[in-house]
Structure formats: C-alpha cells, structure tokens
Design a protein around this motif. Structure first.
Motif, mmCIF file in Angstrom:
data_model
loop_
_atom_site.group_PDB
_atom_site.id
_atom_site.type_symbol
_atom_site.label_atom_id
_atom_site.label_comp_id
_atom_site.label_asym_id
_atom_site.label_seq_id
_atom_site.Cartn_x
_atom_site.Cartn_y
_atom_site.Cartn_z
ATOM 1 N N ILE A 169 36.557 57.166 14.567
ATOM 2 C CA ILE A 169 37.197 58.031 15.576
ATOM 3 C C ILE A 169 38.663 57.614 15.755
ATOM 4 O O ILE A 169 39.563 58.460 15.886
ATOM 5 C CB ILE A 169 36.437 57.952 16.903
ATOM 6 N N GLY A 170 38.920 56.298 15.748
ATOM 7 C CA GLY A 170 40.303 55.834 15.808
ATOM 8 C C GLY A 170 41.113 56.291 14.613
ATOM 9 O O GLY A 170 42.300 56.619 14.738
ATOM 10 N N ALA A 207 44.415 58.694 14.559
ATOM 11 C CA ALA A 207 45.654 58.354 13.852
ATOM 12 C C ALA A 207 46.090 59.476 12.919
ATOM 13 O O ALA A 207 47.294 59.696 12.717
ATOM 14 C CB ALA A 207 45.460 57.057 13.072
ATOM 15 N N LEU A 208 45.123 60.205 12.337
ATOM 16 C CA LEU A 208 45.432 61.275 11.379
ATOM 17 C C LEU A 208 45.753 62.603 12.057
ATOM 18 O O LEU A 208 46.192 63.545 11.376
ATOM 19 C CB LEU A 208 44.242 61.476 10.435
ATOM 20 N N TYR A 209 45.556 62.704 13.359
ATOM 21 C CA TYR A 209 45.712 63.975 14.078
ATOM 22 C C TYR A 209 47.124 64.525 13.908
ATOM 23 O O TYR A 209 48.110 63.819 14.112
ATOM 24 C CB TYR A 209 45.386 63.757 15.556
ATOM 25 N N ASN A 260 39.790 62.242 22.770
ATOM 26 C CA ASN A 260 40.251 61.002 22.145
ATOM 27 C C ASN A 260 40.948 61.277 20.823
ATOM 28 O O ASN A 260 41.997 60.688 20.532
ATOM 29 C CB ASN A 260 39.068 60.056 21.934
ATOM 30 N N ILE A 261 40.399 62.172 20.010
ATOM 31 C CA ILE A 261 41.047 62.482 18.728
ATOM 32 C C ILE A 261 42.388 63.168 18.960
ATOM 33 O O ILE A 261 43.374 62.891 18.261
ATOM 34 C CB ILE A 261 40.113 63.358 17.873
ATOM 35 N N LEU A 312 53.743 59.396 14.496
ATOM 36 C CA LEU A 312 53.134 58.127 14.116
ATOM 37 C C LEU A 312 51.620 58.214 14.210
ATOM 38 O O LEU A 312 51.074 58.842 15.129
ATOM 39 C CB LEU A 312 53.625 56.991 15.026
ATOM 40 N N GLY A 313 50.958 57.572 13.276
ATOM 41 C CA GLY A 313 49.518 57.372 13.351
ATOM 42 C C GLY A 313 49.240 55.884 13.299
ATOM 43 O O GLY A 313 49.771 55.182 12.427
#
Length: 575
Positions: A476-477, A481-483, A425-426, A408-409
């Motif tokens: 950054i958020g 989410a894309l990580y 954080n990422i 999930l992102g």
C-alpha cells in the motif's frame, strides 16, 4: 538620519487587523465602566436625598433611572465579550492553516519542536483574547477615574485606595516574577513525561512480549515524579499569592468601611457617602484584583505569542502564486554533509552524486552506512544538511513542499499508514482520483488483493494500519508512492517484507517508471534489485565507495574482491 522603522512581525500584523474590534471593545469598556458608577450614585441619592425627603416619587424615579443605566452597562459588557469571542474565532481561522504548515516544517527541521505544542500556543493566545484576562486589561485604565471620584468624596478615602492599589500592583509583579520559571519547568516536565509515554505506547506489543513494562514504568515514573514535584512547587506559590490577594481584598473592604465610619463620626462625610465610598473602592480595585487572578494566563499567553512569533519568522509563508514547471527528475548532490543532533561524526561525509533523469539507481551498502539518510537528503526532509541538493539544477529547499510533494514518490523503510480508507491512504488524503488510485494499486500488484477486502478500496484500515500484514502495508505504501506517476521515486528497502509475487510486482513497477522517463532510487540488500538497475552506488561509512553504470561497478567490485583474496592467500602465516 531617521532611524529605520521596525517592521511588524507576521503575527503582530495579523493581530493589527483586529484593531477595529479592539477599539470597539475599548469604547464599550469605557461605557460599561462609567455606568458602573451607577450603584455609587444611587446609594448617595437614596441615603442623602430620598431618606431625608421621604419622597416615594423621587425613589421611584431614581430607581428606574438606575435600572436603565445598569441594563445599558450589562448590554455593553455582553457586546464586548461577543466581539472578543468572534475575534478569537477569526484569529483561529486566519492563523490555523499557516501555523499548521510552519509547525510541520519545524518538526522536520528541529527535533525538539512539537506540532502539538505549537497548536497549544495558538489556543492559549485565542483563549486569552476571549477570556477575563484581556477584559481586566481594558478595565484597568479606569481605576484612576474611580480613584479620582474617591478623592472627591474625601482625600483620605482616595489615599487609602491608592495604597491598596499599590499593594496589589506589587503583588501582581511579585507573582509574575516568581512564578514564570516554575510554571515553565512544570510544563516542560509534563511534556517530557507525556512524550515518553506516547513513544512507548506506539510499541506496546514489543513491550508486552519482551516483559519490558516494569523497567519502562520505572523510567516513566521518574519523569512523572519530576513533573509532580515541579507542579507542586508552582501550585504552592500560586496558592500563596492567591491567599495574600484574598487577605488584601478582604482587608481593603473592612478598612474602607472603617475609614468611612470614622469620617462620618467626625462629621466629614454622610452615611450615604460612607457606603458609596466602600462600593466605589471595591470597584476601583476590582480590575487589579482580576489582574492578580489573570497574571498566569497573561504570562502564558505572552510566552506563547513570543514562541509563535519566532516560529512564523523562522518559517515564512511561501508565495502560493509561485509555481514551477513539472521537474524532469534530474538529481544532483554536491559536497553534501548530513549531521544529527548529539552525534559528533557526520552521517554523510561529502557526498557527490548524479542521478540522471529517467534512470534507475540501486543503492547498496552495509547497515549504518547512511543509505536511508541519503534518501531523505535527496527528498529535502533531513534537517541538518550542508552542501547542495539540486532538482533540475534548482535547490530542493526552494520548492514549496505541497507543490514538490506531487512530483515525489517515497516509500520509507518503516511504512507509516494513517487512519482512513485504503483509497485515502493511496491518494495521500487529497482529493481522490479513482482512476489514479486504481492505476497505482495495479502497478503495485495490489488491485486484486484490495478487491478481496470487505469494502474494497473503501475499507478502513484503522490507526497505523494495524490490521494489515507487513507485506500488505509495504505494498500500500508503494501504491501511495506511485500515485499520479511522480517524477522522482525513492524506495527504501521496498522488498523487505514482500513475497516472490510482491517483489515481482515491485520490479515491474520500477521498469514501468523507467519506461516513462522517471528517476528511481532503489535501496535494497537483495541481489534481485540489480536486475532493474542502470546505475549502482555502493556506500560505506557515510561515503560513496563506488558509483557508475551497473555492470562496470559490479566488475570493479569483483576484481577488488579477487585481488583481496589473492593478497590474503599470499600473506605469510602468523607465527
């Protein structure tokens, strides 16, 4: 038929694993309590044998023997304390991770459940197991043995000790009965005042800018005064019980000595027996006196045990060996109703919606129509939901959250970053995959910006990311989410703080997710988001007003608006 045997709770099962340690503590307590008779026996020998015989050799032998027994007693007490401390550390190691997961599940599902309180309960249980309270419980069963020895010295001494023991037991029962509720009320009042203060500190800038400090202080002071009054009442009761306990203890010592003196005068006891009886009576009542002092910690630990037991029962541990295949990303909602505590009307009212895998769905609607709630329901993080939320045909609630999170992102409307580096954080504070972090930052259009920071990806951002602008936090958020390219991407107003370059990077990232077959839900008020939409969903008042392919929904809405305009023009003028 035999009654069905009740299964132990998870917490009781964990504590049962320490039965060997508790047995050894019991054995060491038996040894220590038996050897605590040493001073009594020594006094009897000195007064009745050594002083009568004037034998220095007898005194030396008796003294050395007493010292050896006292050394063994001290070693036994040290060993049992060490065993309990190690047991407490092992208990923490066994339960801390389990409690951590259960507490955050409870926090997501119960508005009044605080993770901080849960860990306080675990600490309270561990501190009780390693403190004087549990030692008093192990020593208390030996009180009857001391009483029996007192009866052997003289029945009157034994009867006096039994009387004082009953009085102290009554005091323990009275203290527990009267003080549990006041202490619980004081604790809840303190939590309420602290939670109110913490909530306002998170918005300190707004409070200061708008001059709200005075009114908020008044609100906090009212809560704080409630806590102070409840705490004062609880402490007053505790001090009264302690004062009564001291009166009984000191009276017992004096009256025991007086009773022994009376028996010596009557010739029914020797002076050595009088002194030994006084010491033995003090020793016999010492565990009860310790219970009077430890009743508060015992009642607190018992209440913490029950709360923790209930928490672990409501949120059982998921099987770590159960792994699901990587989801395709097909989301289905059937008859979903979402409610909130203290709200009479549901937020979502019978939502039926399909998000096919590999599509981009844009969700629009006025403020308060339930868009953000719908996003949280899809992710399985809204607490009060009825109906079905399915991911690839399986309920979202059936997934292990740690496993599901990898697929999930999520970019919430209010982006929350955590104290740490940009890379941490990422990477969601897991093991940092440098290539994955850089790829996510590049897809969010953030890579070049990060390279201009003093330490690049290792730049610390501080608590909440306060050193960053709103747009930087949002990007950054988005990178977070894309990580690792999740199967489902839910973006709630991801462009609210973005400039043109940031919005272009966002739309390009969404197109890339679609090209890789990912499912994207994009909530936005900006019309530019429609450029990447395959499907369009329009919400109003907690219901879906229109849903389907983008062009078809847009055309239907335009036709409805045209009809409404014609109707309004054709209506007769009032008056």
């Amino acid at each position: 038929m035999k009654p069905e045997k009740k299964m132990r709770s998870e917490l009781a099962t964990v504590l049962w694993r320490f039965r060997r340690e508790f047995v050894w503590v019991g054995v060491l307590s038996m040894l220590a309590n038996l050897l605590m008779l040493t001073p009594t026996i020594y006094m009897l020998q000195v007064y009745d044998r050594v002083l009568a015989s004037h034998s220095e050799l007898t005194l030396l032998f008796v003294s050395l023997l007493a010292l050896a027994m006292l050394a063994v007693m001290s070693t036994a007490e040290w060993l049992r304390s060490r065993l309990l401390v190690r047991a407490g550390m092992r208990l923490d190691a066994l339960l801390s991770t389990r409690v951590f997961h259960a507490s955050f599940e409870a926090y997501l599902n119960e508005a009044d459940q605080s993770p901080r309180r849960v860990f306080t309960d675990l600490v309270e249980i561990r501190q009780f197991l390693t403190g004087t309270g549990i030692l008093a419980l192990f020593d208390a069963p030996w009180t009857p043995i001391y009483l029996a020895v007192l009866f052997l010295l003289h029945p009157l001494l034994g009867a006096a000790a039994v009387l004082f023991a009953l009085v102290q037991f009554a005091l323990v029962w009275f203290g527990h009965r009267r003080s549990v509720r006041p202490n619980e009320e004081a604790g809840l009042a303190l939590q309420e005042a602290s939670a109110y203060m913490q909530g306002k500190l998170r918005n300190a800038e707004v409070v200061e800018a708008l001059g709200m400090l005075g009114p908020l202080r008044t609100q906090w002071l009212r809560r704080h005064e409630q806590y102070v009054h409840k705490h004062e009442a609880a402490q007053a009761l505790t001090h009264r019980i302690s004062a009564w306990s001291k009166f009984i203890r000191y009276s017992q010592q004096s009256l025991a000595l007086g009773t022994g003196a009376l028996l010596v005068i009557d010739g029914q006891m020797t002076p050595g027996g009088m002194i030994a009886g006084n010491v033995l009576m003090s020793r016999a009542l010492a565990p009860i006196d310790m219970l009077v002092g430890a009743w508060r910690s015992f009642s607190g630990a018992l209440a913490a045990y029950r709360r923790l037991e209930d928490l672990l029962e409501r949120y059982p541990e998921r099987d770590p060996a159960l792994r699901r295949v990587t989801p395709r990303g097909e989301l289905q909602l059937r008859g979903v109703v979402a409610t909130a505590q203290g709200r009479a009307e549901p937020i979502l009212k019978g939502i039926d919606l399909d998000l096919p895998a590999g599509t981009v769905t844009v969700l629009v609607g006025p403020s308060g129509s339930g868009k953000s709630t719908l996003a949280r329901v899809m992710l399985g993080i809204w607490p009060q939901v009825s109906g079905e939320v399915l991911l690839d045909g399986l309920p979202v609630s059936g997934w292990d959250r740690n496993e599901l999170g990898e697929h999930l992102g999520y970019l919430p409307q209010d982006v929350e970053l955590f104290e740490g580096t940009l890379a941490e954080n990422i990477a969601r504070f897991g093991e940092i995959d440098s290539a994955g972090v850089i790829e996510a930052a590049q897809r969010a259009g953030l890579h070049d910006l990060i390279l201009h920071f003093p330490k690049g990806y290792d730049t610390p951002i501080g608590p909440g990311g306060g050193v960053l602008t709103g747009g930087q936090r949002q990007r950054i958020g988005l990178a977070r989410a894309l990580y690792h390219d999740p199967a489902v991407l839910v973006l709630d107003e991801p462009n609210s703080n973005l400039d043109e370059a940031g919005e272009a990077a966002l739309l390009e990232a969404v197109r890339g997710c679609k090209a890789r077959g990912r499912t994207v839900l994009l909530i936005s008020h900006r019309p530019t988001a429609l450029a990447v939409a395959d499907r369009l969903v329009v919400m109003g008042d907690g219901r879906i007003v229109a849903a389907g392919p983008r062009d078809a929904v847009v055309q239907a809405l335009q036709q409805a608006q045209a009809r409404a305009a014609v109707s309004a023009a054709a209506a007769p003028a009032p008056g």
